[in-house]
Scaffold this motif. Structure first.
Motif, PDB file in Angstrom:
ATOM      1  N   THR A 162       0.826  -1.206   0.000  1.00  0.00           N
ATOM      2  CA  THR A 162       0.000   0.000   0.000  1.00  0.00           C
ATOM      3  C   THR A 162       0.858   1.251   0.000  1.00  0.00           C
ATOM      4  N   GLU A 164       3.443   1.833  -1.751  1.00  0.00           N
ATOM      5  CA  GLU A 164       3.749   2.144  -3.147  1.00  0.00           C
ATOM      6  C   GLU A 164       2.774   1.360  -4.030  1.00  0.00           C
ATOM      7  N   PRO A 165       1.541   1.844  -4.163  1.00  0.00           N
ATOM      8  CA  PRO A 165       0.499   1.047  -4.820  1.00  0.00           C
ATOM      9  C   PRO A 165       0.706   0.855  -6.314  1.00  0.00           C
ATOM     10  N   ARG A 166       1.537   1.676  -6.968  1.00  0.00           N
ATOM     11  CA  ARG A 166       1.675   1.604  -8.423  1.00  0.00           C
ATOM     12  C   ARG A 166       2.829   0.702  -8.880  1.00  0.00           C
ATOM     13  N   ARG A 167       3.450   0.002  -8.007  1.00  0.00           N
ATOM     14  CA  ARG A 167       4.549  -0.876  -8.390  1.00  0.00           C
ATOM     15  C   ARG A 167       4.250  -2.295  -7.939  1.00  0.00           C
ATOM     16  N   ASP A 168       4.940  -3.205  -8.571  1.00  0.00           N
ATOM     17  CA  ASP A 168       4.824  -4.593  -8.136  1.00  0.00           C
ATOM     18  C   ASP A 168       6.096  -4.982  -7.387  1.00  0.00           C
ATOM     19  N   THR A 201       1.882 -10.205 -11.481  1.00  0.00           N
ATOM     20  CA  THR A 201       2.148  -9.333 -12.617  1.00  0.00           C
ATOM     21  C   THR A 201       3.249  -9.857 -13.517  1.00  0.00           C
ATOM     22  N   ALA A 207       1.415  -7.888  -6.897  1.00  0.00           N
ATOM     23  CA  ALA A 207       0.869  -6.584  -6.530  1.00  0.00           C
ATOM     24  C   ALA A 207      -0.475  -6.809  -5.878  1.00  0.00           C
ATOM     25  N   GLU A 210      -6.770  -5.818  -7.741  1.00  0.00           N
ATOM     26  CA  GLU A 210      -7.612  -4.669  -8.069  1.00  0.00           C
ATOM     27  C   GLU A 210      -9.067  -4.900  -7.728  1.00  0.00           C
TER      28      GLU A 210
END
Length: 221
Positions: A162, A164-168, A201, A207, A210
């Protein structure tokens, strides 16, 4: 000791051994029946086996006498080496250790050897299932989460993702963050992915899922 190294050969050897065993037992029974009052338990299997082996190896005594009542060489060897009669064994043995706690048991068993002349069997119906008690039901009901308990590994993973939500994340990175064995971490990540808490991913990279509500479920198992 079976000498064959494949299944058909081993099965053939087993059938041959069982056949020889049954034939020897039949010869022993015929020998004891030829003498009235002789208990078949007194027949020695070793004597019958050794005599049969000698007949095969040396080919001695393999020709019948023509007498229908002849018990054969194996039968004569069995009668010549009869074992002593077995004594009854119903609760005859005693505990020899004087300090044993089972020495002075009183369960109605006879003190001397007793011949068994009949067996009584009592079939008891199982008791009906008892309903679950109220105390057991209350004990197993889910309780409210304890705010003072330490966070679980799943909650720690959720907090890291959470942040860094935009990375895996790779399994090794997460294992290094938590100080956990990489193999155990990869196993748990794969299980959480199968349950829908995480999304895979790439090879070894994960990750947050969604799907709505999955992040909450991951943080609050």
């Amino acid at each position: 000791m079976l000498r064959s190294h494949d299944r058909p050969g081993a099965e053939q050897e087993l059938r041959a051994l069982l056949t020889v065993y049954q034939v020897l037992r039949m010869a022993m029974a015929d020998a004891t029946e030829s003498v009235p009052g002789t208990n078949p338990d007194r027949a020695c299997f070793t004597s019958a086996l050794e005599t049969a082996r000698d007949q095969v190896i040396a080919a001695q005594g393999i020709t019948g006498t023509g007498d229908a009542g002849d018990i054969g060489r194996i039968g004569r060897a069995v009668l010549a080496s009869l074992l002593p009669g077995r004594r009854p064994r119903y609760s005859a043995r005693k505990v020899k250790c004087a300090t044993s706690r089972y020495l002075n048991r009183d369960d109605g068993r006879p003190l001397q050897s007793t011949t068994i002349d009949h067996v009584d069997i009592t079939v008891l119906a199982p008791a009906p299932d008892r309903p679950a008690s109220q105390r057991w039901t209350q004990k197993n009901q889910p309780s409210a989460p304890d705010p003072n308990r330490p966070p679980t590994r799943r909650e720690k993973i959720c907090q890291i993702m959470t942040s860094e939500p935009r990375r895996d994340w790779s399994g090794k990175e997460l294992a290094d963050r938590l100080g956990a064995p990489p193999r155990n971490m990869l196993t748990q990540l794969a299980e959480w992915t199968r349950l829908g808490f995480l999304a895979k991913t790439g090879p070894g990279r994960y990750a947050l899922s969604e799907s709505p509500g999955q992040a909450t479920a991951l943080a609050d198992p």
